[in-house]
Design a protein around this motif. Structure first.
Motif, PDB file in Angstrom:
ATOM      1  N   ASP A 118      10.879   1.539   8.895  1.00 12.55           N
ATOM      2  CA  ASP A 118      10.766   1.238  10.338  1.00 12.55           C
ATOM      3  C   ASP A 118      10.302  -0.198  10.567  1.00 12.55           C
ATOM      4  O   ASP A 118      10.834  -0.911  11.420  1.00 12.55           O
ATOM      5  CB  ASP A 118       9.750   2.182  11.000  1.00 12.55           C
ATOM      6  N   LEU A 119       9.285  -0.591   9.807  1.00 17.17           N
ATOM      7  CA  LEU A 119       8.756  -1.949   9.965  1.00 17.17           C
ATOM      8  C   LEU A 119       9.785  -2.987   9.534  1.00 17.17           C
ATOM      9  O   LEU A 119       9.919  -4.044  10.171  1.00 17.17           O
ATOM     10  CB  LEU A 119       7.465  -2.109   9.152  1.00 17.17           C
ATOM     11  N   ARG A 176       0.832  -1.217   0.000  1.00 23.25           N
ATOM     12  CA  ARG A 176       0.000   0.000   0.000  1.00 23.25           C
ATOM     13  C   ARG A 176       0.859   1.256   0.000  1.00 23.25           C
ATOM     14  O   ARG A 176       0.368   2.349   0.190  1.00 23.25           O
ATOM     15  CB  ARG A 176      -0.998   0.001   1.166  1.00 23.25           C
ATOM     16  N   ASN A 177       2.158   1.095  -0.225  1.00 21.87           N
ATOM     17  CA  ASN A 177       3.078   2.241  -0.337  1.00 21.87           C
ATOM     18  C   ASN A 177       3.154   3.032   0.953  1.00 21.87           C
ATOM     19  O   ASN A 177       3.177   4.278   0.954  1.00 21.87           O
ATOM     20  CB  ASN A 177       2.650   3.142  -1.510  1.00 21.87           C
ATOM     21  N   SER A 178       3.225   2.308   2.068  1.00 19.96           N
ATOM     22  CA  SER A 178       3.262   2.942   3.388  1.00 19.96           C
ATOM     23  C   SER A 178       4.526   3.780   3.577  1.00 19.96           C
ATOM     24  O   SER A 178       5.590   3.446   3.044  1.00 19.96           O
ATOM     25  CB  SER A 178       3.226   1.853   4.463  1.00 19.96           C
ATOM     26  N   LEU A 179       4.402   4.831   4.349  1.00 17.66           N
ATOM     27  CA  LEU A 179       5.548   5.666   4.714  1.00 17.66           C
ATOM     28  C   LEU A 179       6.452   4.989   5.740  1.00 17.66           C
ATOM     29  O   LEU A 179       7.529   5.492   6.050  1.00 17.66           O
ATOM     30  CB  LEU A 179       5.062   6.983   5.338  1.00 17.66           C
ATOM     31  N   TYR A 180       5.999   3.879   6.312  1.00 16.90           N
ATOM     32  CA  TYR A 180       6.688   3.305   7.468  1.00 16.90           C
ATOM     33  C   TYR A 180       7.384   1.984   7.143  1.00 16.90           C
ATOM     34  O   TYR A 180       7.689   1.205   8.042  1.00 16.90           O
ATOM     35  CB  TYR A 180       5.696   3.159   8.626  1.00 16.90           C
TER      36      TYR A 180
END
Lengths: 108, 108, 108, 108
Positions: free
Chosen positions: B66-67, B59-63
């Motif tokens: 970090d994950l 989903r093209n996450s910003l995180y």
């Protein structure tokens, strides 16, 4: 192994989850987001349940048939919404959803 | 597309999730389940986070970075536990975990 | 019990997850969905990780501190986006996010 | 608001998720883990679906009734397994599962 019996389904779920999440992201970047609202909603529903069912299959869950039955329904609903829109991400998503729905039905 | 950039990671996460869930299921069928308790616990941790990160990437996450950093840590912990046990499912799981950890580190 | 030590956090996560998902649904029904795109995206991120952390805490996961640290960051980002919008669902969501971020920091 | 209509269900799901995950963790610390294998397996199934349904309700999903129907079934199966065991965590979990199953049936 559960995941051997269901290899085709696991692959279809994985591709459908990716296509739905990509469509979710791309819809949010479209100029006319309003028109994509139902698509965004269903993309999330479908990606979430496909991911959930992948987990269930690979842990040899007793509830794979029930989940696959519901997943087939959600994949169809998402595919029907996506195919209304001309964006390439929507058309690809519809294709992945319909393919996944067919394979889910066989496992249901 | 986020999922194009991360194709190798998505594949490694998918394989690691499957291996961990298969190991979880197989450990619960072993005679000496007591000895496998930590393995069972870590298999679930690792499968859950790998599945979560697959969703985030697609989903093209910003995180994602970090994950991926946390996922590398959990994959290593799970791999280290699994490799202590001679069962084939544990050895395979350890291999998938270490491979996934390496690729996660590059995305972190 | 892990969930006894973390009772306040579990409650904050649950409320934040609900507020984010409600905001997600309400944003998709607004006339100007385009303006809400970032809010919709962050609502999903935040609801998903809050739900994930609730599961991790209640299964006594070893990774609660790491997840809480990331969750605090996502809650703050979501709260900062939501508070830009006058809709009641956004203002309520911002409030739940900031509260949850504070409590996450204590567990991190 | 979806989460207002379903407040009782959201609360029951949250409590059941916590009880199942606590039981999962506690079963893995018992001396006789072998005897608890089915309980461990069902605790994870039930906690995962309860958490999933909480998310679905609070995002106003179209599929709450379908998910609640399946959740009622899994809660009952988990409750029936847990009630066989004298451990306090199992008895508490059985109670939370049966309560949640009843409320799920009303939403199904």
């Amino acid at each position: 192994m559960a995941h051997d019996r269901h290899e085709e389904l696991l692959q279809a779920l994985h591709e459908c989850m990716e296509a739905c999440n990509h469509c979710f992201d791309a819809c949010l970047q479209e100029d006319n987001v309003k028109m994509m609202a139902e698509c965004i909603r269903l993309d999330r529903e479908c990606a979430d349940l496909c991911g959930y069912l992948e987990q269930a299959i690979s842990r040899n869950s007793l509830y794979v048939a029930d989940l696959a039955s519901l997943c087939a329904k959600i994949c169809e609903d998402c595919g029907n919404e996506c195919k209304k829109h001309d964006h390439e991400h929507c058309q690809r998503c519809a294709e992945a959803c319909f393919k996944c729905a067919e394979i889910c039905k066989k496992a249901a």
